[in-house]
Motif scaffolding. Structure first.
Motif, short mmCIF file in Angstrom:
data_model
loop_
_atom_site.label_atom_id
_atom_site.label_comp_id
_atom_site.label_asym_id
_atom_site.label_seq_id
_atom_site.Cartn_x
_atom_site.Cartn_y
_atom_site.Cartn_z
N GLN A 34 0.86 -1.26 0.09
CA GLN A 34 -0.17 -0.12 0.07
C GLN A 34 0.63 1.14 -0.31
N SER A 35 1.51 1.07 0.86
CA SER A 35 3.32 1.98 1.02
C SER A 35 3.34 2.58 -0.67
N TRP A 36 3.85 1.15 -1.22
CA TRP A 36 4.54 1.99 -2.81
C TRP A 36 3.02 2.50 -3.92
N ILE A 37 1.64 1.80 -3.47
CA ILE A 37 0.63 2.51 -4.41
C ILE A 37 1.02 4.17 -3.92
N ALA A 38 0.64 4.31 -2.59
CA ALA A 38 1.14 5.63 -2.08
C ALA A 38 1.93 7.01 -2.74
N ASP A 39 2.92 6.28 -2.60
CA ASP A 39 3.85 6.48 -2.91
C ASP A 39 4.57 6.39 -4.89
N GLY A 40 3.06 6.65 -5.24
CA GLY A 40 3.61 5.89 -6.99
C GLY A 40 4.29 5.51 -7.63
N TYR A 41 5.34 4.65 -6.72
CA TYR A 41 5.64 3.17 -7.71
C TYR A 41 5.11 2.76 -8.48
N VAL A 42 3.30 1.74 -8.48
CA VAL A 42 2.81 1.46 -9.11
C VAL A 42 1.70 1.92 -10.16
N SER A 43 1.19 1.88 -11.44
CA SER A 43 -0.20 2.18 -11.87
C SER A 43 -0.29 1.01 -12.89
N VAL A 44 -1.58 1.32 -13.19
CA VAL A 44 -2.24 0.82 -14.11
C VAL A 44 -2.98 1.09 -15.36
N ASN A 45 -2.58 0.13 -16.07
CA ASN A 45 -2.58 0.98 -17.95
C ASN A 45 -1.58 2.83 -17.26
N VAL A 49 -3.31 4.65 -9.29
CA VAL A 49 -4.72 3.82 -8.67
C VAL A 49 -4.39 4.36 -7.31
N LYS A 50 -5.44 3.76 -6.71
CA LYS A 50 -5.44 3.58 -4.54
C LYS A 50 -5.61 2.46 -4.75
N ALA A 51 -5.34 1.75 -4.02
CA ALA A 51 -4.91 0.29 -3.01
C ALA A 51 -6.21 0.10 -3.09
N ASN A 52 -7.98 0.65 -3.42
CA ASN A 52 -8.47 -0.35 -3.10
C ASN A 52 -8.97 -0.69 -4.50
N TYR A 53 -8.09 -0.31 -5.64
CA TYR A 53 -8.76 -0.25 -7.16
C TYR A 53 -8.99 -1.15 -7.89
N LYS A 54 -9.76 -2.37 -8.16
CA LYS A 54 -10.49 -3.41 -8.61
C LYS A 54 -9.92 -3.79 -9.96
N CYS A 55 -8.93 -4.66 -9.63
CA CYS A 55 -8.32 -4.42 -10.97
C CYS A 55 -9.68 -5.38 -11.79
N GLN A 56 -8.65 -5.40 -13.51
CA GLN A 56 -9.68 -5.67 -14.28
C GLN A 56 -9.31 -7.05 -15.38
#
Length: 303
Positions: A34-45, A49-56
């Motif tokens: 969750q800290s990776w996501i909050a710090d911008g280390y994760v992207s989708v397309n 996104v936020k940690a609660n993003y539902k993957c498609q």
């Protein structure tokens, strides 16, 4: 900084992204993900996104692993039983009593300390304290562990674990005579709300499936083979206790009256996986350790 890409499968669609990444990286805590996501280390397309993003289905997830801090864990000349080694990974036969990675109260003498002495090139995905560690065994569980030498191998192996594509077979001695030849335990596991040191079958826990097969019976004991479909903390120990056949010698989940083995009679005997770089299927087996054969002999002499 290392970068990795994952395409969401149909089985993974509708999952929260933090859960999906935690499954792919089982040695990382969900809070770390969750800290990776909050710090911008994760992207989708290519979008944040936020940690609660539902993957498609078909989503392209990219995540970036921050550079690992300089390692301060001391390399120690501890003998290792290496079953297999190449430029990308090792398969190690861990002895009973050895902790896998440093933690509070176990700053030295761990498998990681030994690995750092043996080789300098270990994956950094799991941070300073757990280089190379893709999955774990409890301190008093002996047997086969896969260790990643680089991040590409680590991600490939972690994805196989998350997708239940790694074959892991254990042998165990349990209390009680199991009447049927085979069985399956499908019961979710989470931290025990009554005892934070233990895991337990909990309604809202993570899915956990263990298959077992009886190898030999005794009037009060059974010698079994367990195959993991999932890999939750203490899974075999928790599941066998849950169905009424706790492991012999288990100080946490076993009965008070048990054989004095200084730990549970559990050994990771076989592991099979697809090599994350070459694509070749590999399978390894280890000998039954002396403590286990002695416990088996002790039980046999009782009858």
């Amino acid at each position: 900084m290392s970068s990795f890409t994952h395409i969401v499968t149909s089985e993974q669609s509708k999952q929260r992204i933090d859960k999906l990444l935690a499954d792919i990286n089982p040695e990382r805590s969900r809070s770390q993900i969750q800290s990776w996501i909050a710090d911008g280390y994760v992207s989708v397309n290519d979008e944040s996104v936020k940690a609660n993003y539902k993957c498609q289905l078909g989503d392209r997830i990219e995540w970036h692993i921050p550079e690992v801090k300089p390692l301060e864990i001391e390399a120690e000349d501890i003998p290792l039983d290496i079953i297999y080694e190449d430029n990308d990974l090792l398969v190690v036969n861990k002895p009973r009593g050895m902790v896998v990675h440093p933690s509070a109260g176990h700053g030295s003498g761990t498998l990681v300390n030994a690995l750092l002495y043996h080789c300098n090139d270990l994956s950094g995905i799991n941070g300073v304290e757990r280089p190379g560690i893709v999955h774990r065994l409890d301190k008093d569980t002996s047997g086969l562990l896969i260790v990643a030498k680089n991040d590409q191998a680590h991600v490939g192996l972690s994805e196989q674990l998350a997708n239940r594509e790694v074959d892991r077979k254990y042998i165990a001695l349990v209390h009680g005579e199991i009447p049927h030849e085979t069985g399956m335990v499908d019961a979710p596991i989470a931290r025990d709300p009554k005892n934070r040191q233990r895991m337990a079958v909990v309604d809202n826990g993570k899915k956990a499936i263990t298959h077992f097969r009886v190898l030999k019976r005794f009037p009060d004991y059974s010698y079994v083979e367990c195959k993991l479909e999932t890999g939750r903390t203490h899974q075999i120990r928790v599941h066998m206790r849950y169905i009424g056949y706790p492991l012999v010698g288990d100080p946490l989940y076993g009965p008070r009256k048990t054989l004095d083995l200084n730990g549970q009679a559990l050994h990771a005997k076989e592991v099979g996986f697809i090599h994350p770089i070459t694509g070749k299927y590999m399978q390894f087996s280890s000998d039954i350790p002396e403590f286990f054969t002695e416990a088996l002999e002790t039980i046999e002499k009782m009858y």
